[in-house]
Design a protein around this motif. Structure first.
Motif, PDB file in Angstrom:
ATOM      1  N   ALA A  87      82.451  30.006  30.726  1.00 35.00           N
ATOM      2  CA  ALA A  87      84.074  29.669  30.714  1.00 35.00           C
ATOM      3  C   ALA A  87      84.396  29.443  32.126  1.00 35.00           C
ATOM      4  O   ALA A  87      84.129  30.143  33.203  1.00 35.00           O
ATOM      5  CB  ALA A  87      84.854  30.760  30.271  1.00 35.00           C
ATOM      6  N   ARG A  88      85.119  28.327  32.204  1.00 32.41           N
ATOM      7  CA  ARG A  88      85.595  27.810  33.736  1.00 32.41           C
ATOM      8  C   ARG A  88      87.039  27.527  33.683  1.00 32.41           C
ATOM      9  O   ARG A  88      87.276  26.654  32.505  1.00 32.41           O
ATOM     10  CB  ARG A  88      84.884  26.523  34.290  1.00 32.41           C
ATOM     11  CG  ARG A  88      83.307  26.761  34.489  1.00 32.41           C
ATOM     12  CD  ARG A  88      82.594  25.966  35.297  1.00 32.41           C
ATOM     13  NE  ARG A  88      82.858  24.579  35.066  1.00 32.41           N
ATOM     14  CZ  ARG A  88      81.585  23.998  34.507  1.00 32.41           C
ATOM     15  NH1 ARG A  88      80.591  24.656  34.177  1.00 32.41           N
ATOM     16  NH2 ARG A  88      81.554  22.608  34.088  1.00 32.41           N
ATOM     17  N   LEU A  89      87.659  27.603  34.700  1.00 30.13           N
ATOM     18  CA  LEU A  89      89.005  26.818  34.883  1.00 30.13           C
ATOM     19  C   LEU A  89      89.252  25.700  35.258  1.00 30.13           C
ATOM     20  O   LEU A  89      88.648  25.210  36.468  1.00 30.13           O
ATOM     21  CB  LEU A  89      90.025  27.825  35.895  1.00 30.13           C
ATOM     22  CG  LEU A  89      91.326  28.089  35.503  1.00 30.13           C
ATOM     23  CD1 LEU A  89      91.483  28.817  34.039  1.00 30.13           C
ATOM     24  CD2 LEU A  89      91.898  28.974  36.728  1.00 30.13           C
ATOM     25  N   VAL A  90      89.482  24.723  34.206  1.00 35.67           N
ATOM     26  CA  VAL A  90      89.508  23.382  34.481  1.00 35.67           C
ATOM     27  C   VAL A  90      91.111  22.677  34.305  1.00 35.67           C
ATOM     28  O   VAL A  90      91.657  23.028  33.353  1.00 35.67           O
ATOM     29  CB  VAL A  90      88.645  22.332  33.568  1.00 35.67           C
ATOM     30  CG1 VAL A  90      88.895  20.971  34.022  1.00 35.67           C
ATOM     31  CG2 VAL A  90      87.362  23.033  33.962  1.00 35.67           C
ATOM     32  N   ASN A  91      91.701  22.240  35.514  1.00 34.19           N
ATOM     33  CA  ASN A  91      93.006  21.950  35.579  1.00 34.19           C
ATOM     34  C   ASN A  91      94.104  23.094  34.881  1.00 34.19           C
ATOM     35  O   ASN A  91      94.772  22.945  34.139  1.00 34.19           O
ATOM     36  CB  ASN A  91      93.354  20.624  34.497  1.00 34.19           C
ATOM     37  CG  ASN A  91      92.412  19.602  35.182  1.00 34.19           C
ATOM     38  OD1 ASN A  91      92.550  19.050  36.247  1.00 34.19           O
ATOM     39  ND2 ASN A  91      92.128  18.441  34.087  1.00 34.19           N
ATOM     40  N   ASP A  92      93.566  24.315  35.531  1.00 35.63           N
ATOM     41  CA  ASP A  92      94.238  25.472  35.187  1.00 35.63           C
ATOM     42  C   ASP A  92      94.351  25.915  33.631  1.00 35.63           C
ATOM     43  O   ASP A  92      95.069  26.851  33.463  1.00 35.63           O
ATOM     44  CB  ASP A  92      96.014  25.431  35.580  1.00 35.63           C
ATOM     45  CG  ASP A  92      96.205  24.863  37.185  1.00 35.63           C
ATOM     46  OD1 ASP A  92      95.328  25.438  37.836  1.00 35.63           O
ATOM     47  OD2 ASP A  92      97.144  24.402  37.160  1.00 35.63           O
ATOM     48  N   GLU A  93      93.359  25.669  33.072  1.00 38.84           N
ATOM     49  CA  GLU A  93      93.051  25.766  31.598  1.00 38.84           C
ATOM     50  C   GLU A  93      91.632  26.139  31.410  1.00 38.84           C
ATOM     51  O   GLU A  93      90.841  25.715  32.006  1.00 38.84           O
ATOM     52  CB  GLU A  93      93.391  24.896  30.617  1.00 38.84           C
ATOM     53  CG  GLU A  93      94.832  24.544  30.738  1.00 38.84           C
ATOM     54  CD  GLU A  93      95.307  23.452  29.313  1.00 38.84           C
ATOM     55  OE1 GLU A  93      94.411  23.064  28.794  1.00 38.84           O
ATOM     56  OE2 GLU A  93      96.538  23.238  29.075  1.00 38.84           O
ATOM     57  N   VAL A  94      91.628  27.358  30.647  1.00 39.24           N
ATOM     58  CA  VAL A  94      89.838  27.876  30.421  1.00 39.24           C
ATOM     59  C   VAL A  94      89.427  26.867  29.534  1.00 39.24           C
ATOM     60  O   VAL A  94      89.789  26.429  28.478  1.00 39.24           O
ATOM     61  CB  VAL A  94      89.971  29.096  29.984  1.00 39.24           C
ATOM     62  CG1 VAL A  94      88.471  29.611  29.593  1.00 39.24           C
ATOM     63  CG2 VAL A  94      90.417  30.214  30.852  1.00 39.24           C
ATOM     64  N   GLN A  95      88.191  26.348  29.764  1.00 37.51           N
ATOM     65  CA  GLN A  95      87.325  25.548  28.972  1.00 37.51           C
ATOM     66  C   GLN A  95      85.773  25.739  28.764  1.00 37.51           C
ATOM     67  O   GLN A  95      85.192  26.642  30.009  1.00 37.51           O
ATOM     68  CB  GLN A  95      87.229  24.033  29.583  1.00 37.51           C
ATOM     69  CG  GLN A  95      88.448  23.381  29.508  1.00 37.51           C
ATOM     70  CD  GLN A  95      88.452  21.815  29.853  1.00 37.51           C
ATOM     71  OE1 GLN A  95      87.513  21.173  30.246  1.00 37.51           O
ATOM     72  NE2 GLN A  95      89.809  21.447  30.066  1.00 37.51           N
ATOM     73  N   PHE A  96      85.171  25.797  28.071  1.00 35.85           N
ATOM     74  CA  PHE A  96      83.794  26.290  27.619  1.00 35.85           C
ATOM     75  C   PHE A  96      82.679  25.258  27.893  1.00 35.85           C
ATOM     76  O   PHE A  96      82.939  24.116  27.279  1.00 35.85           O
ATOM     77  CB  PHE A  96      83.863  26.865  26.247  1.00 35.85           C
ATOM     78  CG  PHE A  96      84.747  28.235  25.854  1.00 35.85           C
ATOM     79  CD1 PHE A  96      84.463  29.379  26.286  1.00 35.85           C
ATOM     80  CD2 PHE A  96      85.980  27.707  25.576  1.00 35.85           C
ATOM     81  CE1 PHE A  96      85.409  30.454  26.068  1.00 35.85           C
ATOM     82  CE2 PHE A  96      86.662  28.739  25.209  1.00 35.85           C
ATOM     83  CZ  PHE A  96      86.416  30.047  25.586  1.00 35.85           C
TER      84      PHE A  96
END
Length: 354
Positions: A87-96
């Motif tokens: 899980a990473r924060l991309v553009n202030d949203e969590v993405q998997f």
């Protein structure tokens, strides 16, 4: 359904007895197309005359399929769960992402959310703390103030001694060279100022900080160009776990003014502390701090908004070991600083030190 082979015995035209390992059944209808009735149910049959091959379909349960037929249906391909999900924060949203760094297919995201809910909450909380920590650090610049004082050794050490020279002429020549070096060397104040600038130059500042230094007979005067209030961050961050995101929330004008005031106070204390720690030769530190603002006439101008004049004895009364626990504004007020704000939080004008 499928093709099968069986042995038939004709009893009368249109009626046949079918024999097989599972038992007997009656078949009604012309050759090639008939209906059979037996213990397994009612079936419709279409045969190919002369070949022994036929096609069967159960008629008493038209919506069901035999277990044999069901086993032959193609299985729907489902996405495979990767060994590692990140899980990473991309553009202030969590993405998997999978173990190859590719975005996780949408069908697996609900499972990833459920399995990693604690990790996602921790990730968002850490991001909130880190981002807001950078804002709060503007109030803590003075936390790195040294507790001790550096020693500066004057160039006057090493004066030639008569007994080290074989003749009076050699001694006089060495003595004259030593006096020339003293004359060309910096004064004691210049040495202290150089050391001060060296120390201040190694410090990290959130924004460009310009300082004019004047040192005479142990009195240090600093003229400091402060950052503008417009340079302060205008938002704080909030973790939204339900949305798996982190959002920026605007800071109120009141809180922004308080942040700027604390930042200015922290700058002043940091400069005082590092100046006092540069040399015992510095007996007092006076700071006049200004910022560029729009005046009542609409012109941009440098306006002094803070002053403080601290003696070494007063500074020695501060418990520097607990500097991080001291409210900077209260400490400056105790030291006699002029740092005041009006009802709107705007810093008021002050008369610079001379």
């Amino acid at each position: 359904m499928g093709f099968r082979f069986s042995k038939r015995i004709q009893i009368m035209p249109g009626v046949r007895l079918n024999l097989s390992k599972s038992g007997a059944s009656w078949s009604l209808g012309p050759r090639g197309a008939s209906i059979s009735i037996g213990k397994r149910g009612v079936y419709g049959n279409i045969g190919l005359p002369g070949t022994g091959l036929s096609w069967r379909e159960r008629l008493d349960q038209p919506n069901s399929r035999s277990s044999e037929d069901t086993d032959r249906l193609p299985t729907r391909i489902r996405p495979q769960v990767p060994e590692t999900v990140t899980a990473r924060l991309v553009n202030d949203e969590v993405q998997f992402f999978d173990d190859a760094g590719n975005p996780l297919v949408s069908a697996l995201i609900p499972s990833a959310k459920s399995a990693m809910k604690d990790d996602i909450r921790a990730l968002l909380a850490a991001q909130e703390a880190e981002r807001n920590g950078q804002i709060d650090a503007l109030r803590m610049l003075h936390h790195d103030v040294p507790h001790g004082v550096q020693q500066i050794y004057p160039v006057t050490s090493g004066k030639p001694q008569r007994e080290r020279y074989g003749s009076h002429g050699e001694y006089m020549q060495a003595l004259m060279s030593w006096h020339a070096a003293i004359a060309n060397a910096c004064s004691a104040d210049d040495q202290v100022a150089d050391k001060l600038l060296e120390n201040l130059g190694t410090l990290q500042w959130p924004a460009e900080t310009n300082i004019m230094v004047s040192l005479q007979a142990g009195r240090l005067l600093l003229d400091v160009d402060l950052p503008e209030i417009e340079d302060m961050p205008a938002r704080r961050w909030k973790a939204i776990v339900t949305r798996m995101a982190i959002e920026a929330k605007p800071i109120s004008q009141k809180d922004l003014a308080a942040l700027y005031r604390d930042h200015v106070a922290s700058i002043l204390l940091r400069l005082i502390g590092h100046s006092m720690a540069s040399s015992n030769a510095i007996r007092s530190v006076g700071i006049s701090a200004y910022t560029q603002r729009t005046t009542a006439t609409g012109h941009l101008a440098d306006e002094y908004v803070a002053t403080v004049d601290v003696t070494r004895s007063a500074w020695n009364g501060v418990n520097l070991a607990r500097i991080g626990e001291i409210e900077p504004d209260n400490l400056l007020r105790h030291l006699g600083a002029k740092l005041e704000a009006n009802s709107r939080g705007t810093l008021m004008l002050q008369v610079p030190l001379t």
